[in-house]
Design an enzyme around this catalytic site. Structure first.
Site, PDB file in Angstrom:
ATOM      1  N   ARG A  64     -13.921 -67.730  23.706  1.00  0.00           N
ATOM      2  CA  ARG A  64     -14.689 -68.696  24.492  1.00  0.00           C
ATOM      3  C   ARG A  64     -15.644 -68.027  25.479  1.00  0.00           C
ATOM      4  O   ARG A  64     -16.625 -68.640  25.910  1.00  0.00           O
ATOM      5  CB  ARG A  64     -13.726 -69.666  25.189  1.00  0.00           C
ATOM      6  CG  ARG A  64     -13.198 -70.706  24.223  1.00  0.00           C
ATOM      7  CD  ARG A  64     -12.143 -71.564  24.845  1.00  0.00           C
ATOM      8  NE  ARG A  64     -10.796 -71.112  24.538  1.00  0.00           N
ATOM      9  CZ  ARG A  64      -9.718 -71.469  25.217  1.00  0.00           C
ATOM     10  NH1 ARG A  64      -9.834 -72.264  26.249  1.00  0.00           N
ATOM     11  NH2 ARG A  64      -8.531 -71.021  24.849  1.00  0.00           N
TER      12      ARG A  64
ATOM     13  N   GLU B 240       2.739 -62.934  27.760  1.00  0.00           N
ATOM     14  CA  GLU B 240       4.024 -63.533  28.144  1.00  0.00           C
ATOM     15  C   GLU B 240       5.158 -62.770  27.432  1.00  0.00           C
ATOM     16  O   GLU B 240       6.172 -62.433  28.026  1.00  0.00           O
ATOM     17  CB  GLU B 240       4.015 -65.005  27.748  1.00  0.00           C
ATOM     18  CG  GLU B 240       5.040 -65.820  28.491  1.00  0.00           C
ATOM     19  CD  GLU B 240       4.912 -67.300  28.164  1.00  0.00           C
ATOM     20  OE1 GLU B 240       3.904 -67.694  27.539  1.00  0.00           O
ATOM     21  OE2 GLU B 240       5.848 -68.039  28.520  1.00  0.00           O
TER      22      GLU B 240
HETATM   23  C1  PRP Z   1      -7.982 -68.377  27.059  1.00  0.00           C
HETATM   24  C2  PRP Z   1      -9.234 -68.527  27.894  1.00  0.00           C
HETATM   25  C3  PRP Z   1      -9.269 -67.235  28.667  1.00  0.00           C
HETATM   26  C4  PRP Z   1      -7.796 -66.881  28.840  1.00  0.00           C
HETATM   27  C5  PRP Z   1      -7.340 -67.194  30.231  1.00  0.00           C
HETATM   28  O1  PRP Z   1      -8.306 -67.603  25.925  1.00  0.00           O
HETATM   29  O2  PRP Z   1     -10.395 -68.682  27.060  1.00  0.00           O
HETATM   30  O3  PRP Z   1      -9.911 -66.206  27.930  1.00  0.00           O
HETATM   31  O4  PRP Z   1      -7.069 -67.719  27.912  1.00  0.00           O
HETATM   32  O5  PRP Z   1      -5.973 -66.914  30.391  1.00  0.00           O
HETATM   33  P1  PRP Z   1      -5.424 -65.784  31.333  1.00  0.00           P
HETATM   34  O6  PRP Z   1      -6.170 -65.875  32.627  1.00  0.00           O
HETATM   35  O7  PRP Z   1      -3.974 -66.161  31.499  1.00  0.00           O
HETATM   36  O8  PRP Z   1      -5.605 -64.487  30.635  1.00  0.00           O
HETATM   37  P2  PRP Z   1      -7.376 -67.469  24.659  1.00  0.00           P
HETATM   38  O9  PRP Z   1      -6.683 -66.149  24.702  1.00  0.00           O
HETATM   39  O10 PRP Z   1      -6.493 -68.687  24.553  1.00  0.00           O
HETATM   40  O11 PRP Z   1      -8.294 -67.405  23.402  1.00  0.00           O
HETATM   41  P3  PRP Z   1      -9.761 -67.878  22.963  1.00  0.00           P
HETATM   42  O12 PRP Z   1     -10.740 -67.704  24.082  1.00  0.00           O
HETATM   43  O13 PRP Z   1     -10.022 -66.935  21.845  1.00  0.00           O
HETATM   44  O14 PRP Z   1      -9.667 -69.317  22.530  1.00  0.00           O
HETATM   45 MG    MG Z   2     -10.405 -66.834  25.932  1.00  0.00          MG
END
Ligand code: PRP
Ligand code: MG
Length: 175
Positions: A61, A98
């Site tokens: 994202r 986690e």
């Molecule tokens: C989500 C979001 C951030 C991260 C935040 O990404 O887009 O990058 O989690 O979480 P944190 O502060 O606890 O690290 P995700 O890893 O779900 O994957 P994506 O962006 O590929 O959908």
């Molecule tokens: Mg992410």
């Protein structure tokens, strides 16, 4: 720029991806020309003052918002990805999940020594992704000028983990 209530543009989905989690869905920002423009403008305005040389975004994202910000500021964009996705040689960093650990990677020629970097992502939750990305940037000789998020989940206290960095978030939720 006319101010909009960005929270109204974010869809919240209860119990996704698991029970008890309230997922903040930014696809509703992406599909709205007004909300998307507002988001890119607000983040770009903040970054513009920080004398930044390059925009970095963690997959996936972070790409969606990092690239339009880079375009608007006449800067380049460097992707940070999960292992095995980048085709050229990479530098990497380990980070805690986690359960267990994972890695993030950047191309060896992505960042030039001394470049000032804005790390753009949609969400600050625990701060694990942003911290790992920032450490990777420092490991390759960059300087993290700011971290820019659309959403911050304050209860998870990601800011504490990132206290040495300059942080922007456009909207906050407790959880
Ligand atoms: C989500 C979001 C951030 C991260 C935040 O990404 O887009 O990058 O989690 O979480 P944190 O502060 O606890 O690290 P995700 O890893 O779900 O994957 P994506 O962006 O590929 O959908
Ligand atoms: Mg992410």
């Amino acid at each position: 720029m006319s101010k909009i209530d960005l929270k109204k543009e974010i869809r919240v989905i209860k119990d996704f991806p698991k029970k008890g989690v309230s997922f903040k869905d930014v696809t509703t920002i992406l599909k709205s020309p007004k909300a998307l423009k507002y988001t890119i403008d607000e983040m770009s305005d903040y970054i513009e003052d920080k004398k930044v040389d390059i925009i970095v975004g963690p997959e996936a994202r972070g790409f969606l918002f990092g690239v339009p910000i880079a375009t608007k500021l006449n800067l380049g964009f460097v992707p940070v990805r999960k292992p095995g996705k980048l085709p050229f040689q990479t530098h990497n960093v380990d980070y805690d999940l986690e359960y267990g650990t994972d890695k993030l990677e950047v191309h060896v020629d992505g960042i030039q020594k001394g470049q000032r970097i804005a790390v753009v992502d949609d969400l600050l939750a625990t701060g694990g992704t942003a911290l790992a990305t920032s450490r990777l940037m420092e490991k390759v000789g960059g300087e993290v000028a700011c971290l820019n998020f659309i959403i911050e989940l304050t209860e998870l206290e990601g800011r504490k983990k990132l206290n040495k960095y300059d942080i922007q978030s456009l909207v906050t939720y407790e959880i």
